[in-house]
Design a protein around this motif. Structure first.
Motif, short mmCIF file in Angstrom:
data_model
loop_
_atom_site.label_atom_id
_atom_site.label_comp_id
_atom_site.label_asym_id
_atom_site.label_seq_id
_atom_site.Cartn_x
_atom_site.Cartn_y
_atom_site.Cartn_z
N CYS A 54 -12.67 -29.10 -7.62
CA CYS A 54 -13.80 -29.96 -7.25
C CYS A 54 -13.68 -30.51 -5.83
O CYS A 54 -14.70 -30.75 -5.18
CB CYS A 54 -13.91 -31.13 -8.23
SG CYS A 54 -14.11 -30.66 -9.95
N HIS A 55 -12.44 -30.72 -5.35
CA HIS A 55 -12.28 -31.44 -4.08
C HIS A 55 -11.27 -30.82 -3.12
O HIS A 55 -11.15 -31.30 -1.99
CB HIS A 55 -11.86 -32.89 -4.37
CG HIS A 55 -12.84 -33.65 -5.22
ND1 HIS A 55 -14.05 -34.09 -4.75
CD2 HIS A 55 -12.78 -34.03 -6.52
CE1 HIS A 55 -14.70 -34.72 -5.72
NE2 HIS A 55 -13.96 -34.69 -6.80
N GLY A 56 -10.55 -29.79 -3.53
CA GLY A 56 -9.50 -29.26 -2.67
C GLY A 56 -10.00 -28.59 -1.41
O GLY A 56 -9.41 -28.75 -0.33
N TYR A 57 -11.08 -27.85 -1.50
CA TYR A 57 -11.57 -27.08 -0.35
C TYR A 57 -11.92 -27.97 0.83
O TYR A 57 -11.69 -27.63 1.99
CB TYR A 57 -12.79 -26.25 -0.77
CG TYR A 57 -13.28 -25.30 0.30
CD1 TYR A 57 -12.75 -24.03 0.43
CD2 TYR A 57 -14.28 -25.69 1.19
CE1 TYR A 57 -13.20 -23.15 1.41
CE2 TYR A 57 -14.74 -24.84 2.18
CZ TYR A 57 -14.20 -23.57 2.28
OH TYR A 57 -14.64 -22.73 3.27
N GLU A 58 -12.50 -29.12 0.53
CA GLU A 58 -12.97 -30.02 1.59
C GLU A 58 -11.81 -30.66 2.38
O GLU A 58 -12.04 -31.27 3.43
CB GLU A 58 -13.86 -31.12 0.99
CG GLU A 58 -15.27 -30.66 0.68
CD GLU A 58 -15.32 -29.53 -0.35
OE1 GLU A 58 -16.07 -28.57 -0.12
OE2 GLU A 58 -14.61 -29.62 -1.37
N LEU A 59 -10.58 -30.52 1.90
CA LEU A 59 -9.44 -31.06 2.64
C LEU A 59 -9.06 -30.15 3.80
O LEU A 59 -8.16 -30.48 4.58
CB LEU A 59 -8.26 -31.28 1.70
CG LEU A 59 -8.54 -32.25 0.53
CD1 LEU A 59 -7.29 -32.45 -0.30
CD2 LEU A 59 -9.09 -33.57 1.04
N ASP A 60 -9.71 -29.00 3.90
CA ASP A 60 -9.61 -28.11 5.07
C ASP A 60 -8.17 -27.70 5.37
O ASP A 60 -7.75 -27.65 6.54
CB ASP A 60 -10.25 -28.80 6.29
CG ASP A 60 -10.65 -27.81 7.38
OD1 ASP A 60 -10.88 -26.63 7.05
OD2 ASP A 60 -10.71 -28.23 8.55
N GLU A 61 -7.42 -27.42 4.31
CA GLU A 61 -6.03 -26.95 4.42
C GLU A 61 -5.11 -27.96 5.09
O GLU A 61 -4.08 -27.60 5.67
CB GLU A 61 -5.96 -25.59 5.14
CG GLU A 61 -6.74 -24.50 4.40
CD GLU A 61 -6.63 -23.15 5.07
OE1 GLU A 61 -5.97 -22.25 4.49
OE2 GLU A 61 -7.19 -23.00 6.18
N GLY A 62 -5.49 -29.22 5.01
CA GLY A 62 -4.62 -30.28 5.52
C GLY A 62 -3.48 -30.57 4.56
O GLY A 62 -3.38 -29.98 3.48
N ASP A 63 -2.61 -31.50 4.94
CA ASP A 63 -1.48 -31.87 4.08
C ASP A 63 -1.98 -32.60 2.84
O ASP A 63 -2.83 -33.49 2.93
CB ASP A 63 -0.51 -32.76 4.85
CG ASP A 63 0.21 -32.00 5.97
OD1 ASP A 63 0.13 -30.76 5.97
OD2 ASP A 63 0.83 -32.66 6.82
N ILE A 64 -1.43 -32.22 1.70
CA ILE A 64 -1.88 -32.75 0.40
C ILE A 64 -0.69 -33.36 -0.34
O ILE A 64 0.41 -32.80 -0.35
CB ILE A 64 -2.49 -31.62 -0.46
CG1 ILE A 64 -3.75 -31.07 0.22
CG2 ILE A 64 -2.82 -32.11 -1.86
CD1 ILE A 64 -4.31 -29.83 -0.45
N GLY A 65 -0.93 -34.50 -0.97
CA GLY A 65 0.08 -35.12 -1.80
C GLY A 65 -0.27 -35.00 -3.27
O GLY A 65 -1.44 -35.00 -3.64
#
Length: 294
Positions: free
Chosen positions: A134-145
């Protein structure tokens, strides 16, 4: 007042069920408390034809289309109780209404029980999420916790590297064993064992050793429970999912109580808007079948 079907819950699953029954010209009542699970999110993703639209706008448009059918009654409020009668079921709303229905659909939704961490609640649905689809794509391959809540967080941590470089914050509630550490390493996941004190800014994780890790977004897996106790009141069987109990249904979306059907997030171990709509449409058709053939 006697209805063919009373639907408890007017979010995506409940409205999808109602639409099938309305198109079959059945007399239905939808009782909705107005607490959609995704009400905290600005955009809904992954729902075909409405990708990126505001959740409230999707729900409002669906409601307007549903209410164009003359056999639909919509009640804003909460169902306090439900009992079986000789003609079906009777519910009581918080406004004192006591309508009767031959069938009952529980589209209750679920309540997310968020980790007790300063700064998390106010960022829920904005920069802290539970569903990467639902929301991963919009993080634009940035760092994720990934903020661990227990062993179930292992699954999230292994998934999320497809959306960005991932850090698993074990936060004192989960210690991966050697095999799990090897799996995480193979996926490129960094494990951070220092506890988290708070979250500030967009998604800045403050650790107990005074370090601050700035991220594009954070995922966590809150425990869930049906947003209403009605299923238990009616005697519907529940199953234990990885994050909490959900209503048991058969292949036709009927619960263990004859005449009571369920759909959406409250009737599956994990959910989304797309799955809720599909479940609801099938539940509505199944209820119509039961009305026709008993």
């Amino acid at each position: 007042m006697q209805y063919d079907v009373i639907i408890v819950g007017g979010s995506y699953g409940g409205m999808a069920a109602a639409l099938q029954l309305a198109r079959a010209r059945r007399k239905i009542m939808v009782v909705d408390a107005g607490l959609r699970r995704n009400r905290f999110a600005e955009h809904s993703h992954g729902f075909l034809g409405r990708d990126g639209h505001a959740p409230g706008a999707i729900a409002q448009e669906a409601k307007e289309q549903l209410l164009a059918y003359p056999t639909v009654t919509w009640v804003e409020g909460k169902v306090l109780s439900a009992i079986r009668t000789d003609k079906g079921f009777r519910v009581e709303t918080d406004a004192g209404q006591t309508p009767d229905g031959r069938r009952l659909i529980l589209a209750l939704g679920v309540e997310d029980l968020l980790p007790d961490l300063p700064g998390l609640k106010e960022r829920w649905g904005k920069s802290i999420f539970h569903c990467p689809y639902c929301h991963g794509y919009e993080l634009d391959e940035g760092d994720i916790g990934v903020l661990a809540v227990g062993p179930a967080s292992m699954h999230q941590a292994l998934m999320l590297p497809d959306w960005g470089k991932t850090i698993l914050f074990t936060n004192g509630v989960f210690s991966p064993d050697e095999e799990q550490l090897a799996q995480l390493s193979a996926r490129g996941v960094t494990v951070e064992p220092v506890p988290v004190d708070e979250i500030t800014g967009h998604a800045d994780v403050h650790l107990a050793d005074d370090r601050v890790v700035s991220l594009a977004g954070i995922f966590t897996a809150p425990a869930t429970r049906p947003a209403s106790p009605l299923a238990g009141q009616l005697g519907c069987a529940l199953d234990d999912g990885p994050m909490g109990p959900y209503i048991r249904v058969n292949d036709l979306k009927e619960t263990s109580v004859p005449g009571v059907f369920a759909c959406g997030d409250a009737a599956r171990a994990a959910g989304s808007v797309s799955l809720a709509v599909g479940d609801g449409a099938f539940a509505g058709a199944s209820v119509h079948r039961s009305l026709m053939f008993g």
